[in-house]
Design a protein around this motif. Sequence first.
Motif, PDB file in Angstrom:
ATOM      1  N   LEU A 138       0.811  -1.224   0.000  1.00  0.00           N
ATOM      2  CA  LEU A 138       0.000   0.000   0.000  1.00  0.00           C
ATOM      3  C   LEU A 138       0.844   1.274   0.000  1.00  0.00           C
ATOM      4  N   HIS A 139       2.094   1.189  -0.462  1.00  0.00           N
ATOM      5  CA  HIS A 139       2.939   2.389  -0.455  1.00  0.00           C
ATOM      6  C   HIS A 139       4.067   2.226  -1.477  1.00  0.00           C
ATOM      7  N   CYS A 140       3.944   2.917  -2.616  1.00  0.00           N
ATOM      8  CA  CYS A 140       4.938   2.829  -3.698  1.00  0.00           C
ATOM      9  C   CYS A 140       4.999   4.155  -4.445  1.00  0.00           C
ATOM     10  N   HIS A 141       6.167   4.443  -5.003  1.00  0.00           N
ATOM     11  CA  HIS A 141       6.363   5.692  -5.770  1.00  0.00           C
ATOM     12  C   HIS A 141       6.737   5.431  -7.217  1.00  0.00           C
ATOM     13  N   ALA A 143       4.032  -3.304 -13.250  1.00  0.00           N
ATOM     14  CA  ALA A 143       4.567  -4.520 -13.881  1.00  0.00           C
ATOM     15  C   ALA A 143       5.544  -5.221 -12.940  1.00  0.00           C
ATOM     16  N   LEU A 144       6.407  -4.452 -12.274  1.00  0.00           N
ATOM     17  CA  LEU A 144       7.366  -5.058 -11.339  1.00  0.00           C
ATOM     18  C   LEU A 144       6.634  -5.696 -10.158  1.00  0.00           C
ATOM     19  N   ALA A 145       5.624  -4.995  -9.650  1.00  0.00           N
ATOM     20  CA  ALA A 145       4.853  -5.538  -8.524  1.00  0.00           C
ATOM     21  C   ALA A 145       4.186  -6.856  -8.925  1.00  0.00           C
ATOM     22  N   LEU A 165      -2.223  -3.594  -5.041  1.00  0.00           N
ATOM     23  CA  LEU A 165      -1.178  -2.566  -5.039  1.00  0.00           C
ATOM     24  C   LEU A 165      -1.797  -1.175  -4.996  1.00  0.00           C
ATOM     25  N   ALA A 166      -1.245  -0.314  -4.133  1.00  0.00           N
ATOM     26  CA  ALA A 166      -1.597   1.108  -4.169  1.00  0.00           C
ATOM     27  C   ALA A 166      -0.386   1.893  -4.655  1.00  0.00           C
ATOM     28  N   ILE A 212      -5.300   0.113  -6.243  1.00  0.00           N
ATOM     29  CA  ILE A 212      -5.926   1.062  -5.313  1.00  0.00           C
ATOM     30  C   ILE A 212      -5.314   2.438  -5.559  1.00  0.00           C
ATOM     31  N   ALA A 213      -6.164   3.432  -5.726  1.00  0.00           N
ATOM     32  CA  ALA A 213      -5.682   4.807  -5.937  1.00  0.00           C
ATOM     33  C   ALA A 213      -5.180   5.369  -4.612  1.00  0.00           C
TER      34      ALA A 213
END
Length: 289
Positions: free
Chosen positions: A5-8, A23-25, A33-34, A59-60
């Motif tokens: 729930l936390h990615c940049h 794609a990596l996730a 994924l958020a 998830i936005a």
Amino acid sequence: MNIDLHCHSTVSDGTLAPAEVVALAAQRGVEILALTDHDDTAGLDAARCAAVSAGIDFIAGVEISAGWRGQSVHIVGVHIDPADAQLARELASIRVGRLRRAERIAAALEAVGIRDALAGAQRFAQHASLIGRAHFARYLAEQGYAADSHAVFQRYLVPGKLGYVAHEWAQVGDAVRWIRAAGGVPILAHPGRYPFGTAVMHELLQCFKQAGGAALEVLTSAHDAGDVRRFAALAREYGLLASHGSDFHDPNHEPFGPGSIGALPPECAPVWHDWPVAQRLAEHAASAH
Ligand code: AMP
Ligand code: MN
Ligand code: MN
Ligand code: MN
């Protein structure tokens, strides 16, 4: 269940485009994924499209830069409506503030003989509307001022160093309320990174909870085992749910990719416990066994 729930992405200070993060996730087995770029929601449409093709649930999200006792504190919001007018307006205003701060950072660096840092940082800010210290760090590393961007932070960009400038961020309570008003779930990000003593941490948690905060990021790449135990206990004490997210920025400099930070301690109530998508995945996993 693999949930992050936390990615940049490149929309803020990550180095992969939104679709590349997704794609990596997916490749690493993430199921939910958020994307939570700093102060900007511009990557969410591209990430959502990529998630549909990759077959993962998207998830936005956003990570709002706020301030507490002169330090920056980050509030992640997930399940936000990026079209919410108030949220969009406040994020735009934070981005303008970031540009003003960047001009002051560049002036401070100029004063110690580092020239053209604003233009240099802007070259690394691939999404021109958001600029941060990480872009300055990459430019200074490229110019040889330190071995890598982490070393640049330590030498120039953290409080007390010559390229650091104080900045007036959003109020914690306001950030929480903007996220709530946009239908989102407010999460206090990486609490273990804040340089607060016990009393100030309790005041922050009280303010966050009172404003409508929902969860504490218990598990994240900046936390060691002691942080995880401490914040799992504080989440229970304050009636907050627990979240986890890798805070992924850069595949070349981080051991923790999306979805690779493990599981919450069993005593934690996960922030996704009542999300339909999480229940569906859990049932699916149970029936597969
Ligand atoms: P800003 O929001 O522009 O002040 O920059 C904060 C961002 O810089 C964080 O989200 C991290 O991505 C990065 N950052 C902060 N501290 C460090 C550090 N010590 N080393 C490397 N990156 C850092
Ligand atoms: Mn960042
Ligand atoms: Mn953060
Ligand atoms: Mn982050």
